[in-house]
Design an enzyme around this catalytic site. Structure first.
Site, short mmCIF file in Angstrom:
data_model
loop_
_atom_site.label_atom_id
_atom_site.label_comp_id
_atom_site.label_asym_id
_atom_site.label_seq_id
_atom_site.Cartn_x
_atom_site.Cartn_y
_atom_site.Cartn_z
N HIS A 1 16.51 -14.05 13.28
CA HIS A 1 16.08 -12.82 12.32
C HIS A 1 16.93 -11.78 12.30
O HIS A 1 17.90 -11.91 13.05
CB HIS A 1 14.61 -12.52 13.10
CG HIS A 1 14.60 -12.13 14.45
ND1 HIS A 1 15.24 -11.15 14.81
CD2 HIS A 1 14.82 -12.81 15.53
CE1 HIS A 1 15.29 -10.88 16.22
NE2 HIS A 1 15.17 -12.28 16.58
N ASN B 1 20.89 -3.80 17.32
CA ASN B 1 20.87 -4.12 18.95
C ASN B 1 22.13 -3.90 19.75
O ASN B 1 22.01 -3.64 20.93
CB ASN B 1 20.72 -5.78 19.10
CG ASN B 1 18.96 -6.06 18.87
OD1 ASN B 1 18.32 -5.31 18.68
ND2 ASN B 1 18.82 -7.39 18.72
N ASP C 1 7.10 -10.32 20.93
CA ASP C 1 8.14 -10.55 20.27
C ASP C 1 8.30 -11.80 19.47
O ASP C 1 8.17 -12.77 19.79
CB ASP C 1 9.37 -10.30 21.25
CG ASP C 1 10.67 -10.04 20.77
OD1 ASP C 1 11.14 -10.26 19.61
OD2 ASP C 1 11.35 -9.08 21.35
N THR D 1 15.18 -6.67 16.98
CA THR D 1 14.17 -6.22 18.12
C THR D 1 14.35 -5.02 18.60
O THR D 1 13.24 -4.33 18.65
CB THR D 1 14.63 -7.01 19.35
OG1 THR D 1 14.20 -8.48 19.11
CG2 THR D 1 13.69 -6.84 20.64
N ASP E 1 9.54 -15.19 21.18
CA ASP E 1 10.70 -14.90 20.49
C ASP E 1 11.74 -16.16 21.01
O ASP E 1 12.62 -16.57 20.19
CB ASP E 1 11.24 -13.43 20.67
CG ASP E 1 12.56 -13.25 20.12
OD1 ASP E 1 12.71 -13.34 18.69
OD2 ASP E 1 13.63 -13.05 20.62
N HIS F 1 13.67 -18.85 18.98
CA HIS F 1 15.22 -18.91 18.60
C HIS F 1 15.83 -20.36 19.16
O HIS F 1 16.64 -20.97 18.44
CB HIS F 1 15.97 -17.97 19.67
CG HIS F 1 16.00 -16.53 19.19
ND1 HIS F 1 16.72 -16.12 17.89
CD2 HIS F 1 15.40 -15.45 19.38
CE1 HIS F 1 16.53 -14.93 17.68
NE2 HIS F 1 15.73 -14.24 18.56
N ASP G 1 7.68 -7.43 16.29
CA ASP G 1 8.74 -6.70 15.60
C ASP G 1 9.53 -7.40 14.41
O ASP G 1 9.99 -6.57 13.69
CB ASP G 1 9.69 -6.55 16.74
CG ASP G 1 10.08 -7.62 17.63
OD1 ASP G 1 9.38 -8.75 17.43
OD2 ASP G 1 11.23 -7.74 18.33
N HIS G 2 9.28 -8.62 14.15
CA HIS G 2 9.90 -9.29 13.26
C HIS G 2 9.56 -10.73 13.14
O HIS G 2 8.84 -10.96 14.16
CB HIS G 2 11.24 -9.16 13.22
CG HIS G 2 11.81 -9.70 14.54
ND1 HIS G 2 11.86 -11.10 15.12
CD2 HIS G 2 12.24 -9.15 15.77
CE1 HIS G 2 12.08 -11.12 16.23
NE2 HIS G 2 12.58 -9.89 16.89
ZN LIG Z 1 12.64 -9.43 18.72
#
Ligand SMILES: [Zn+2]
Length: 414
Positions: A352, A105, A49, A84, A203, A207, A249-250
């Site tokens: 993101h 999400n 992720d 995500t 991920d 963040h 995923d990103h």
């Molecule tokens: Zn994600």
């Protein structure tokens, strides 16, 4: 008699859509005279992720770099919104969020008034606009196992992966790997042929600390790289061939307390329902004030542009699904839109959810294994295509999707 029975079983398998392959594992002598099991390759789909493609160039991922050197890899365009759950569901269904129904999400559906989809929601109603590859596999007699993936706990009319664990973020990456190795130690008839694996730690670090080089982000990246290396080594030791498909995923971009759009400066918060905020904005007017909410949000704003659902630009590929909120705002990359600033947001961080074509939002892709040629970096492609690759490698006859095998065709061994 025996021959007839065998024919019946074979016909049954063909009718069930099972691929034409032996269901027993042949054994043969190797040079040392020991019995060695010839194992069928397993396909392992791994999500890291929030792993940006440039993390591969930071000198901290020897295992991923070794896999890349023997296969194909590169940046991959996520689907919009670059969040995500929408993108994980795209990777396993081959459909855009607008088409598979996981449009955020967090989301609402007019058919379920008062209900809100959150990442812990397992009700099939929210998930069944598309069929994930492990369900199609199970229906075709190909055993699947999930060591976490969004939606992997959802019951599709009584079908689930043969092995699945309820999501538990506290389960260490180490134990996730051990569980997969244990599955692969099983006898051939109960051993999975398609496995998913999910890592959330890169991920989370992105963040908290942002995507720029930092000790803590790099520790998370190096740890996941080490686990993938350990997984490969253990499966090599078992003599288990693996086709790896590793994807994120990103991407991730830097956010700052200096780049906040304050929602209360646009309209009082009791005038609308906030569905999702942060890296984009999703809101619903209250029943009696649609015109006032539209007037406040659809006018020009700095660092943010809003539309009625029907007018979202076609390039985002978003807005035909009725679950897309009636007013949607794209936020300039690196900015965040909020009612309240969270306590932890005191310095540089990462986010993101922005325009999926932004270079910082690019996801990562890598595939390596006996079915893949060492073709190196591929031109950028859309993540709807990953589903076709996973289905091909696992021997699953895919259902209709928005993607195809085209980006990988020349890199597949016959
Ligand atoms: Zn994600």
């Amino acid at each position: 008699m025996f021959k007839n029975l065998f024919s019946l079983i074979l016909v049954g398998l063909l009718l069930a859509g099972a691929p034409a392959q032996a269901t027993v594992t042949p054994e043969q002598d190797d040079s040392s005279g020991q019995k060695v099991e010839q194992r069928h390759p397993v396909t392992i789909l791994i999500s890291i992720d929030g792993f940006r493609p440039d993390y591969l160039d930071r000198g901290i991922t020897p295992n991923l770099n070794a896999l890349a050197a023997t296969g194909i890899y590169g940046p991959m365009r996520p689907s919009f919104p670059s969040k995500t759950f929408p993108n994980h569901w795209t990777l396993v269904t081959g459909k855009t969020p607008d088409h598979h129904g996981i449009v955020g999400n967090t989301m609402e559906d007019a058919a379920r008034p008062g209900e809100v989809f959150k990442m812990s929601t397992q009700d099939p109603f929210w998930w069944n606009q598309a069929e994930p590859v492990w369900i199609t596999a199970e229906k075709q007699g190909i055993r699947s196992a999930t060591m976490f993936w969004p939606g992997s706990e959802v019951d599709f009319n009584g079908v689930r992966p043969a092995d699945w664990w309820p999501f538990n973020q506290k389960l260490s990456n180490d134990r996730r790997i051990n569980a997969i190795v244990d599955w692969m130690r099983r006898p051939a008839d109960i051993r999975p042929r398609l496995v998913t694996l999910y890592f959330d730690t890169v991920d989370t670090a992105g963040h908290y600390y942002g995507p720029a080089p930092s000790e803590k982000l790099h520790a998370a990246i190096a740890e996941v790289d080490g686990e993938i290396g350990r997984l490969k080594q253990q499966l090599d030791d078992l003599g288990q061939p693996v086709n790896f498909v590793i994807a994120s995923d990103h991407g991730m971009t830097e956010t700052s307390p200096d780049r906040i759009i304050y929602l209360d400066r646009i309209m009082a918060r009791d005038q609308y329902r906030l569905v999702e905020s942060g890296n984009y904005l999703a809101i619903e007017p209250l029943e009696d004030n649609r015109d006032a909410v539209r007037a406040a949000f659809l006018r020009p704003h700095e660092h943010m542009q809003c539309w009625d659902r029907e007018n979202i630009p076609e390039a985002l590929g978003y807005g035909t699904n009725p679950r897309v909120p009636s007013i949607f705002c794209l936020v300039e990359t690196g900015w965040v839109v909020l009612q309240d600033v969270p306590e932890w947001m005191t310095g540089i961080g990462g986010g993101h959810g922005y325009d999926h074509r932004d270079p910082d939002m690019m996801a990562f892709f890598l595939s390596s294994g006996p079915a893949i040629r060492a073709d190196g970096q591929l031109p950028v492609f859309d993540n709807v295509n990953i589903y076709s690759l996973v289905a091909r490698l696992a021997g699953v006859n895919p259902v209709a999707s928005d993607g195809s095998l085209a980006p990988f065709e020349q890199s597949l061994r016959p």
